[in-house]
Scaffold this active site. Structure first.
Site, PDB file in Angstrom:
ATOM      1  N   LYS A   1      -4.663  -6.764   3.387  1.00 55.40           N
ATOM      2  CA  LYS A   1      -4.948  -6.362   2.012  1.00 55.40           C
ATOM      3  C   LYS A   1      -5.121  -7.564   1.091  1.00 55.40           C
ATOM      4  CE  LYS A   1      -1.747  -2.616   3.024  1.00 55.40           C
ATOM      5  NZ  LYS A   1      -0.389  -2.103   2.743  1.00 55.40           N
TER       6      LYS A   1
ATOM      7  N   ARG B   1       9.613   6.381   2.577  1.00 57.81           N
ATOM      8  CA  ARG B   1       8.222   6.585   2.192  1.00 57.81           C
ATOM      9  C   ARG B   1       7.819   8.034   2.396  1.00 57.81           C
ATOM     10  NH1 ARG B   1       5.958   1.660   2.303  1.00 57.81           N
ATOM     11  NH2 ARG B   1       4.534   2.572   0.844  1.00 57.81           N
TER      12      ARG B   1
ATOM     13  N   PRO C   1      -4.925   0.578  -3.119  1.00 61.65           N
ATOM     14  CA  PRO C   1      -5.896  -0.045  -2.224  1.00 61.65           C
ATOM     15  C   PRO C   1      -5.252  -0.546  -0.933  1.00 61.65           C
ATOM     16  CG  PRO C   1      -5.706  -1.246  -4.316  1.00 61.65           C
ATOM     17  CD  PRO C   1      -4.710  -0.161  -4.339  1.00 61.65           C
ATOM     18  N   GLU C   2      -5.770  -0.076   0.180  1.00 61.79           N
ATOM     19  CA  GLU C   2      -5.369  -0.586   1.492  1.00 61.79           C
ATOM     20  C   GLU C   2      -6.583  -1.296   2.069  1.00 61.79           C
ATOM     21  OE1 GLU C   2      -3.413   2.515   3.781  1.00 61.79           O
ATOM     22  OE2 GLU C   2      -2.573   3.384   1.974  1.00 61.79           O
TER      23      GLU C   2
END
Length: 283
Positions: A63, A261, A2-3
């Site tokens: 967030k 990343r 979830p962002e």
DNA sequence: CACTCTACCTGTGCGC
DNA sequence: TGCGCACAGGTAGAGT
């Protein structure tokens, strides 16, 4: 993962959904895994502090979710703060609904409902603050509402690569790995470029891309990633699509590692030429 | 200041 | 079929 858009969807559902969390009263809190409680609070103390409080509103910054609780016993507000991290989920369910092996916290409500926090990876945290400003002070402006002037002014203070900068919550709050890649693709900017590589007009294009991607994703209730999320309909253009054709030009999308990343891009739409700051062979 | 690494977790998907 | 392992990711905190 979830962002901002997914977290905002949770906030809206809990606030505006039927039933709504707003106006409900905490009967009792059940902590099924102690480390779900963050800060320096013991689970027992958390349960005690929250008991008998009424949920008044939910605000979001980046967030983070902040649930304003008012207790009949205390005059001040207490804010239950939640970060879903990787796999956390919040549901408002019937108090009789069965738990899963991933249920970490249940806030039982007097109205026959329960606010449940499930999290397979157990990275998510719930804690208490007296004022959300304590948390927000360490964050940049919210990515959904930041204006162009503020964004451009903050860009000026950095010379970093754009991918890690967009992921830095103290720069702008709410962008995670998915929407960083989506925003850079939308802007047609290579993630290895630095702020110093960008012209003024490219900086404005980047702002517009972040703004548009965030607003579109919120309108879609989050991303739609090969069945990873059941809710959202935002169509990702690059994230998780390495090797597949770019929807704009047909070129095979590429996956790189940037700042540890996974980073997805279209080598055609996000050209790297004329970037002096790059070390050789990285692309 | 910018960056890198590690820890925190566990389901998934790969190679053997 | 089954095993082991790297990998995914957001953040904190320590180290370069």
């Amino acid at each position: 993962m979830p962002e901002l858009p997914e977290v905002e969807s949770v906030r809206r559902l809990l606030t505006e959904g039927r039933p709504s969390l707003i106006g409900t009263t905490v009967d009792r809190v059940e902590v099924l895994r102690d480390n779900v409680i963050g800060g320096h609070l013991l689970a027992e103390q958390f349960c005690q502090d929250v008991q008998d409080s009424v949920f008044h509103e939910i605000i979001r910054h980046g967030k983070y979710l902040f649930f304003r609780l008012h207790s009949a016993r205390a005059t001040n507000n207490l804010w239950m703060t939640v970060h879903l991290r990787m796999t956390g989920r919040l549901f408002l369910v019937s108090d009789r609904a069965s738990k899963t092996m991933y249920t970490r916290l249940v806030v039982h409500l007097q109205q026959g409902l329960a606010l449940r926090f499930d999290d397979p990876r157990a990275f998510g945290r719930v804690w208490l603050v007296e004022d959300p400003a304590e948390v927000i002070a360490g964050l940049g402006p919210d990515a959904l509402t930041v204006d162009e002037d503020t964004f451009l002014r903050r860009l000026d203070h950095h010379r970093r690569q754009l991918k890690p900068l967009l992921l830095d919550q103290s720069f702008v709050a709410g962008i995670g790995n998915i929407y960083a890649d989506e925003s850079l693709f939308r802007a047609g900017i290579h993630p290895l470029k630095t702020v110093a590589d960008l012209t003024v007009s490219q900086r404005k294009v980047l702002y517009r891309a972040v703004h548009d991607v965030m607003h579109e994703a919120v309108a879609c209730k989050g991303a739609n990633i090969d069945g990873v999320f059941e809710a959202g309909c935002f169509p990702v253009a690059v994230y998780g699509r390495a090797g597949l054709p770019c929807r704009t030009c047909g070129t095979a999308l590429v996956k790189l590692r940037v700042a540890q990343r996974g980073t997805h891009l279209c080598p055609q739409c996000q050209p790297i030429e004329k970037v002096k700051s790059l070390v050789g062979g990285q692309v």
